[in-house]
Design a protein around this motif. Structure first.
Motif, mmCIF file in Angstrom:
data_model
loop_
_atom_site.group_PDB
_atom_site.id
_atom_site.type_symbol
_atom_site.label_atom_id
_atom_site.label_comp_id
_atom_site.label_asym_id
_atom_site.label_seq_id
_atom_site.Cartn_x
_atom_site.Cartn_y
_atom_site.Cartn_z
ATOM 1 N N PRO A 50 0.810 -1.224 0.000
ATOM 2 C CA PRO A 50 0.000 0.000 0.000
ATOM 3 C C PRO A 50 0.846 1.279 0.000
ATOM 4 C CG PRO A 50 -0.894 -1.589 1.549
ATOM 5 C CD PRO A 50 0.439 -2.119 1.097
ATOM 6 N N LYS A 51 1.978 1.255 0.692
ATOM 7 C CA LYS A 51 2.856 2.428 0.710
ATOM 8 C C LYS A 51 3.443 2.655 -0.681
ATOM 9 C CE LYS A 51 4.321 1.375 5.401
ATOM 10 N NZ LYS A 51 5.473 0.917 6.205
ATOM 11 N N HIS A 52 3.938 1.584 -1.276
ATOM 12 C CA HIS A 52 4.585 1.670 -2.584
ATOM 13 C C HIS A 52 3.601 2.120 -3.668
ATOM 14 C CE1 HIS A 52 7.603 0.685 -5.587
ATOM 15 N NE2 HIS A 52 6.663 0.058 -6.270
ATOM 16 N N ARG A 53 2.373 1.662 -3.591
ATOM 17 C CA ARG A 53 1.348 1.986 -4.608
ATOM 18 C C ARG A 53 0.491 3.194 -4.239
ATOM 19 N NH1 ARG A 53 3.021 -0.282 -9.174
ATOM 20 N NH2 ARG A 53 3.191 -2.512 -9.022
ATOM 21 N N ARG A 54 0.816 3.846 -3.119
ATOM 22 C CA ARG A 54 0.125 5.056 -2.676
ATOM 23 C C ARG A 54 -1.380 4.845 -2.464
ATOM 24 N NH1 ARG A 54 3.269 5.419 -6.628
ATOM 25 N NH2 ARG A 54 1.709 5.777 -8.216
ATOM 26 N N VAL A 55 -1.731 3.740 -1.790
ATOM 27 C CA VAL A 55 -3.134 3.452 -1.477
ATOM 28 C C VAL A 55 -3.322 3.171 0.020
ATOM 29 C CG1 VAL A 55 -3.793 2.672 -3.792
ATOM 30 C CG2 VAL A 55 -2.841 1.024 -2.176
ATOM 31 N N VAL A 56 -2.435 3.710 0.857
ATOM 32 C CA VAL A 56 -2.510 3.497 2.308
ATOM 33 C C VAL A 56 -3.857 3.996 2.814
ATOM 34 C CG1 VAL A 56 -1.519 4.137 4.530
ATOM 35 C CG2 VAL A 56 -0.024 3.641 2.609
ATOM 36 N N GLY A 57 -4.505 3.180 3.636
ATOM 37 C CA GLY A 57 -5.797 3.536 4.208
ATOM 38 C C GLY A 57 -6.979 3.230 3.311
ATOM 39 N N ARG A 58 -6.700 2.833 2.075
ATOM 40 C CA ARG A 58 -7.787 2.542 1.138
ATOM 41 C C ARG A 58 -7.755 1.099 0.643
ATOM 42 N NH1 ARG A 58 -5.537 7.252 -1.050
ATOM 43 N NH2 ARG A 58 -5.090 6.194 -3.011
ATOM 44 N N VAL A 59 -6.932 0.269 1.290
ATOM 45 C CA VAL A 59 -6.818 -1.135 0.907
ATOM 46 C C VAL A 59 -6.544 -1.953 2.167
ATOM 47 C CG1 VAL A 59 -4.341 -1.026 0.431
ATOM 48 C CG2 VAL A 59 -5.719 -2.749 -0.716
ATOM 49 N N ARG A 60 -7.051 -3.177 2.153
ATOM 50 C CA ARG A 60 -6.811 -4.095 3.272
ATOM 51 C C ARG A 60 -6.150 -5.348 2.712
ATOM 52 N NH1 ARG A 60 -10.545 -8.065 5.838
ATOM 53 N NH2 ARG A 60 -12.028 -7.362 4.278
ATOM 54 N N SER A 65 -2.377 -17.618 2.905
ATOM 55 C CA SER A 65 -1.499 -18.737 3.238
ATOM 56 C C SER A 65 -0.096 -18.149 3.376
ATOM 57 C CB SER A 65 -1.533 -19.825 2.157
ATOM 58 O OG SER A 65 -0.880 -19.370 0.977
ATOM 59 N N ARG A 66 0.875 -18.993 3.452
ATOM 60 C CA ARG A 66 2.261 -18.525 3.569
ATOM 61 C C ARG A 66 2.723 -17.797 2.306
ATOM 62 N NH1 ARG A 66 7.315 -21.295 2.756
ATOM 63 N NH2 ARG A 66 8.900 -20.180 3.900
ATOM 64 N N GLU A 67 2.091 -18.091 1.181
ATOM 65 C CA GLU A 67 2.531 -17.475 -0.066
ATOM 66 C C GLU A 67 1.421 -16.772 -0.846
ATOM 67 O OE1 GLU A 67 2.496 -21.026 -3.265
ATOM 68 O OE2 GLU A 67 4.028 -21.201 -1.716
ATOM 69 N N LYS A 68 0.169 -16.955 -0.471
ATOM 70 C CA LYS A 68 -0.938 -16.322 -1.202
ATOM 71 C C LYS A 68 -1.545 -15.196 -0.383
ATOM 72 C CE LYS A 68 -1.926 -20.489 -3.725
ATOM 73 N NZ LYS A 68 -2.828 -21.589 -3.959
ATOM 74 N N PHE A 69 -1.984 -14.153 -1.091
ATOM 75 C CA PHE A 69 -2.529 -12.973 -0.421
ATOM 76 C C PHE A 69 -3.695 -12.398 -1.215
ATOM 77 C CE2 PHE A 69 0.981 -11.737 -3.169
ATOM 78 C CZ PHE A 69 0.404 -10.739 -3.953
ATOM 79 N N GLN A 70 -4.441 -11.527 -0.544
ATOM 80 C CA GLN A 70 -5.541 -10.821 -1.174
ATOM 81 C C GLN A 70 -5.510 -9.383 -0.676
ATOM 82 O OE1 GLN A 70 -9.469 -12.180 -0.083
ATOM 83 N NE2 GLN A 70 -10.427 -11.095 -1.775
ATOM 84 N N PHE A 71 -5.715 -8.453 -1.588
ATOM 85 C CA PHE A 71 -5.890 -7.054 -1.242
ATOM 86 C C PHE A 71 -7.306 -6.667 -1.624
ATOM 87 C CE2 PHE A 71 -1.253 -7.038 -1.494
ATOM 88 C CZ PHE A 71 -0.948 -6.353 -0.323
ATOM 89 N N ILE A 72 -8.041 -6.084 -0.677
ATOM 90 C CA ILE A 72 -9.406 -5.631 -0.925
ATOM 91 C C ILE A 72 -9.386 -4.111 -0.904
ATOM 92 C CG2 ILE A 72 -11.800 -5.679 -0.135
ATOM 93 C CD1 ILE A 72 -11.115 -8.383 1.219
#
Length: 92
Positions: A50-60, A65-72
């Protein structure tokens, strides 16, 4: 390097049951995985993206798992910005 893989994962099939009907909640989400989980900490990646993509506070970010993720994302515009700005490398 031996832990890296570009192989496709098998699709996840969700039954047509109310507990799996989450399309609206996830319509502005992004799923991904680390390519080198032996050297990349998912918790740190979720914190840094989120910091790198400038979306802090607007994404969760969620570790699935240890290697899979989701951003909402709260806004479709933020999701589109991240998609248009790809690729993104984390910890080499």
């Amino acid at each position: 390097m031996k832990a890296m893989s570009l192989e496709d994962d098998k699709p996840i099939n969700l039954p047509d049951e109310p507990r799996f009907r989450v399309f609206e909640e996830n319509e502005c989400s992004l799923l991904g995985r680390l390519l080198n989980p032996e050297c990349q900490a998912i918790s740190r990646m979720i914190e840094e993206m989120p910091k790198h993509r400038r979306v802090v506070g607007r994404v969760r970010g969620i570790a699935l798992s240890r290697e899979k993720f989701q951003f909402i994302f709260k806004r479709e515009e933020d999701l589109q910005t991240v998609l248009n700005d790809r690729p993104w490398s984390f910890n080499h």
